[in-house]
Design an enzyme around this catalytic site. Sequence first.
Site, PDB file in Angstrom:
ATOM      1  N   TYR A 102       0.841  -1.199   0.000  1.00  0.00           N
ATOM      2  CA  TYR A 102       0.000   0.000   0.000  1.00  0.00           C
ATOM      3  C   TYR A 102       0.885   1.261   0.000  1.00  0.00           C
ATOM      4  O   TYR A 102       1.818   1.372   0.799  1.00  0.00           O
ATOM      5  CB  TYR A 102      -0.930  -0.036   1.220  1.00  0.00           C
ATOM      6  CG  TYR A 102      -1.698   1.243   1.387  1.00  0.00           C
ATOM      7  CD1 TYR A 102      -2.441   1.780   0.322  1.00  0.00           C
ATOM      8  CD2 TYR A 102      -1.667   1.951   2.579  1.00  0.00           C
ATOM      9  CE1 TYR A 102      -3.122   2.975   0.463  1.00  0.00           C
ATOM     10  CE2 TYR A 102      -2.364   3.144   2.725  1.00  0.00           C
ATOM     11  CZ  TYR A 102      -3.081   3.651   1.648  1.00  0.00           C
ATOM     12  OH  TYR A 102      -3.756   4.831   1.781  1.00  0.00           O
ATOM     13  N   ASP A 176       0.084  -7.627   6.956  1.00  0.00           N
ATOM     14  CA  ASP A 176      -1.081  -6.791   6.665  1.00  0.00           C
ATOM     15  C   ASP A 176      -2.108  -7.694   5.970  1.00  0.00           C
ATOM     16  O   ASP A 176      -1.936  -8.082   4.816  1.00  0.00           O
ATOM     17  CB  ASP A 176      -0.658  -5.617   5.767  1.00  0.00           C
ATOM     18  CG  ASP A 176      -1.804  -4.652   5.494  1.00  0.00           C
ATOM     19  OD1 ASP A 176      -2.971  -5.078   5.562  1.00  0.00           O
ATOM     20  OD2 ASP A 176      -1.520  -3.470   5.186  1.00  0.00           O
ATOM     21  N   LYS A 201     -11.816  -1.405   5.401  1.00  0.00           N
ATOM     22  CA  LYS A 201     -12.056  -2.157   4.167  1.00  0.00           C
ATOM     23  C   LYS A 201     -13.074  -3.278   4.413  1.00  0.00           C
ATOM     24  O   LYS A 201     -14.193  -2.987   4.772  1.00  0.00           O
ATOM     25  CB  LYS A 201     -10.706  -2.652   3.636  1.00  0.00           C
ATOM     26  CG  LYS A 201      -9.621  -1.551   3.581  1.00  0.00           C
ATOM     27  CD  LYS A 201     -10.007  -0.466   2.633  1.00  0.00           C
ATOM     28  CE  LYS A 201      -9.009   0.646   2.397  1.00  0.00           C
ATOM     29  NZ  LYS A 201      -8.096   1.096   3.397  1.00  0.00           N
TER      30      LYS A 201
HETATM   31  N1  PLP Z   1      -3.121  -1.527   4.370  1.00  0.00           N
HETATM   32  C1  PLP Z   1      -3.665  -1.692   3.153  1.00  0.00           C
HETATM   33  C2  PLP Z   1      -3.391  -2.954   2.393  1.00  0.00           C
HETATM   34  C3  PLP Z   1      -4.475  -0.689   2.602  1.00  0.00           C
HETATM   35  O1  PLP Z   1      -4.983  -0.853   1.373  1.00  0.00           O
HETATM   36  C4  PLP Z   1      -4.695   0.504   3.360  1.00  0.00           C
HETATM   37  C5  PLP Z   1      -5.523   1.584   2.804  1.00  0.00           C
HETATM   38  O2  PLP Z   1      -5.933   1.562   1.679  1.00  0.00           O
HETATM   39  C6  PLP Z   1      -4.108   0.626   4.611  1.00  0.00           C
HETATM   40  C7  PLP Z   1      -3.333  -0.404   5.094  1.00  0.00           C
HETATM   41  C8  PLP Z   1      -4.296   1.886   5.428  1.00  0.00           C
HETATM   42  O3  PLP Z   1      -5.561   1.878   6.037  1.00  0.00           O
HETATM   43  P1  PLP Z   1      -6.401   3.200   6.384  1.00  0.00           P
HETATM   44  O4  PLP Z   1      -6.761   3.851   5.096  1.00  0.00           O
HETATM   45  O5  PLP Z   1      -7.570   2.659   7.165  1.00  0.00           O
HETATM   46  O6  PLP Z   1      -5.530   4.066   7.225  1.00  0.00           O
END
Ligand code: PLP
Length: 382
Positions: A102, A176, A201
């Site tokens: 990400y 993650d 998500k």
């Molecule tokens: N990890 C992944 C794989 C993501 O796609 C995202 C956000 O799109 C995050 C972490 C970060 O999460 P947040 O947007 O809730 O801060």
Amino acid sequence: MDPAHRFETLAIHAGQPPDAATGAVMTPIYQTSTYQQQAVGQHKGFDYSRTANPTRKALEACLAALEGGAHGLAFASGMAAIDAVLRLLRPGDHVVAVNDLYGGSYRLFERIYSKFGLSFSYAPAQHSPDLLALIRPETRLVWIETPTNPWLNLCDLRGIGQAIRGLPGRPYLCVDNTFATPYLQRPLETGADLVLHSTTKYLGGHSDVVGGALVGNDPDLIQQIAFIQNAAGAVPGPMDCFLVLRGIKTLAIRMDRHASNAFQLARFLEDHPAVDHVYYPGSESHPQHELAKRQMRNGGGMVSFTVRGGPEKATRVAEATRIFALAESLGGVESLIEVPAAMTHLSTSDSPLAVDPSLVRLSVGLEAVEDLRADLDAALRA
Ligand code: PLP
């Protein structure tokens, strides 16, 4: 709640007994910042809502049960949870991460934590030996996503978990698990120390809340992160915790439908003349499909593809759909389309991790798959 219960039962009940005070079947939203004490320092387990809140506690217990972990901690966003993990480290420490991740994680690593003396090395998710070869004595954290965002590559969870467990003075392994969710895979069972989620998500599932979470088994490690959670204060409010709890109740049936819709769209795109290449772990064409079958319950709801005609055509396709909304984020009931290079992964644009601008990413929702197929077909032909 008996941890031996199956996933669907835990999702609806774990951490959420009927409210002792009123019998309310749904966990109340304890919209309070503070709690009356019976005497100085004597209270019912709650003294201030940054430290603990009953609605958040229910969510944390439920998340732990779903990941098969002993402890869960909820955060104000996925990034706040990632930030809490990085705060475990000290200047001079080194982190090994997948090179397809990400964009916000990469931004936090390189633009914030590199200023505080941490260094980062990256290797392809799909080549565990390359990733493991980067580990050196000062490596304190290995950071993986699987499937990765946005190329949907897989890390061999068991292989990496076992290899890291055998290292002297081994680094933490954090996975993650946002794309897969605990319904598809449970990394703590294959050697991870921590599992991370953007609950924004699939866990929330309705694009109406921003949140994050960490789950682990080691009480000392969780104690350190709980200290950071309270000291730094990036906690979610009770309403947000309630929304994530509500989303989780339908996670299993949503993930099954997300995956069956995604599988059918991946098949359709593979045969489409305007599409160059499709990336979907649930499809036999994916180079790691066998690994996907071993470690994931299904292929998930994310599909990426490159468009024939290059970046301009990719942008036009993403702008032309009517049901797929052009938007960042993923994992909601509604379908979304985006161009990662210009949107979610813009922060990697001038780096070795830059994403091919011809790549389009779909978060396949729960609409009728025939309508989704027709929508993509019209956009690709436009
Ligand atoms: N990890 C992944 C794989 C993501 O796609 C995202 C956000 O799109 C995050 C972490 C970060 O999460 P947040 O947007 O809730 O801060």
